[in-house]
Design an enzyme around this catalytic site. Structure first.
Site, PDB file in Angstrom:
ATOM      1  N   LYS A  53      37.393  30.174  38.721  1.00 41.60           N
ATOM      2  CA  LYS A  53      36.313  31.437  38.429  1.00 41.60           C
ATOM      3  C   LYS A  53      35.159  30.230  37.407  1.00 41.60           C
ATOM      4  CE  LYS A  53      39.841  35.118  37.066  1.00 41.60           C
ATOM      5  NZ  LYS A  53      40.743  35.263  36.725  1.00 41.60           N
ATOM      6  N   GLN A  97      42.289  36.111  30.125  1.00 36.59           N
ATOM      7  CA  GLN A  97      43.076  35.887  31.632  1.00 36.59           C
ATOM      8  C   GLN A  97      44.776  36.488  31.364  1.00 36.59           C
ATOM      9  OE1 GLN A  97      42.398  34.794  33.900  1.00 36.59           O
ATOM     10  NE2 GLN A  97      43.648  34.893  35.060  1.00 36.59           N
ATOM     11  N   ASP A 120      36.868  42.852  33.873  1.00 44.45           N
ATOM     12  CA  ASP A 120      37.747  43.105  34.575  1.00 44.45           C
ATOM     13  C   ASP A 120      38.070  44.599  34.964  1.00 44.45           C
ATOM     14  OD1 ASP A 120      39.794  41.034  35.221  1.00 44.45           O
ATOM     15  OD2 ASP A 120      40.191  40.605  33.298  1.00 44.45           O
TER      16      ASP A 120
END
Ligand code: GUN
Length: 294
Positions: A53, A97, A120
């Site tokens: 990422k 995460q 997200d």
């Protein structure tokens, strides 16, 4: 018939190129889009994801910060850190995460993220807004699938879409996004009776069950579009999807491979969400067709 391959790598590259142009435009106006990634503990797979990422951000002209915290970080410390990131004007996107080490309640951490920085799309406010059809951010993987369908010119309005899998990250938001786009949607899962009878109805079949090759040839209607979200490692180390690719490809009209299908789209859409957030913060006009919540 043999299915045309949907090339996720190429589609993701075009999304990333578009993102890089938008990042450059923002930078010229004095805003460098920034993504903060928080990783707790030392799970090797998570570390690898986080590194890719950060690399993808750098390649597209976004700033990124990886905040690695020890596995025994107390919940209060993690939540306080997320609050700090919420207040940092250089941070436009925050990603914690997952999975978190078992004793940390991921829900409490996600709810601490400012919904306007929740790239997200996992915060309750964004999940709820997706039901209405207007979230600040779409979850990256299902949004990536929608971009692939759009790129391939697949008609969604009026189509029968079948989603296999009901996870919070993929199955449920995928079904809502297809529904919002005018599809008739069936959601199947591990308790579904006669899965084949359902999947054979699909004009668009999205497999997101996390079980290697559970979709076989007899389960797919001739001419269907088959999207495979699964990434499963077999005992011999080979990566396969939830779809038995060799068996299904001769039946379907279009199909995504694994690897090289949906996988590359997830990070591309994460970058797109971060850019979107930075554009909002900088007061840029909305892109054509884009909506936003308050
Ligand atoms: N772990 C695996 N995939 C994801 C994702 O898309 N977002 C977050 N936050 N964690 C993940």
């Amino acid at each position: 018939m043999t299915a045309a391959l949907i090339d996720g790598k190429a589609i993701a590259a075009s999304v990333r190129a578009e993102t890089a142009i938008r990042a450059a435009r923002l930078a010229a106006a004095g805003t460098v889009p920034g993504l903060a990634v928080v990783i707790v503990g030392d799970d090797p797979a998570s570390r690898l994801y986080v590194r890719s990422k950060a690399q993808a951000c750098e390649a597209a002209g976004l700033r990124s910060w990886v905040h690695a915290m020890p596995a025994d970080t107390p919940l209060e410390r993690l939540v306080a850190f997320v609050h700090e990131l919420n207040g940092d004007p250089e941070v436009h996107g925050i990603l914690v995460q997952l999975p978190l080490p078992g004793r940390l309640d991921a829900r409490l951490v996600i709810e601490a993220i400012d919904p306007q920085k929740d790239v997200d799309g996992f915060h309750y406010q964004n999940v709820g807004a997706l039901v209405v059809g207007d979230p600040a951010f779409y979850p990256c993987t299902p949004w990536g699938v929608m971009r692939m369908l759009e790129h391939e010119g697949v008609a969604i309005d009026g189509a029968h879409a079948v989603v296999v899998g009901r996870s919070t990250i993929v199955g449920k938001p995928m079904a809502l996004m297809l529904l919002n786009a005018g599809a008739t949607v069936t959601i199947c899962h591990s308790h579904t009776r006669d899965l084949s009878a359902q999947t054979r109805q699909a004009d668009i079949l999205v497999a997101a069950a996390g079980r290697a090759r559970i979709i076989g040839a007899g389960m797919v209607k001739a001419g269907a579009t088959v999207i495979d979200v699964g990434i499963n490692r077999l005992p011999d180390g080979k990566l396969v999807g939830d779809v038995d690719f060799e068996a299904v490809a001769p039946v379907a009209a279009r199909i995504t491979p694994v690897p090289g299908g949906v996988g590359p789209m997830t990070i591309a859409m994460l970058l797109a969400n971060t850019i979107r957030s930075a554009e909002r913060a900088a007061g840029f006009a909305l892109a054509a067709g884009e909506t936003r919540i308050a």
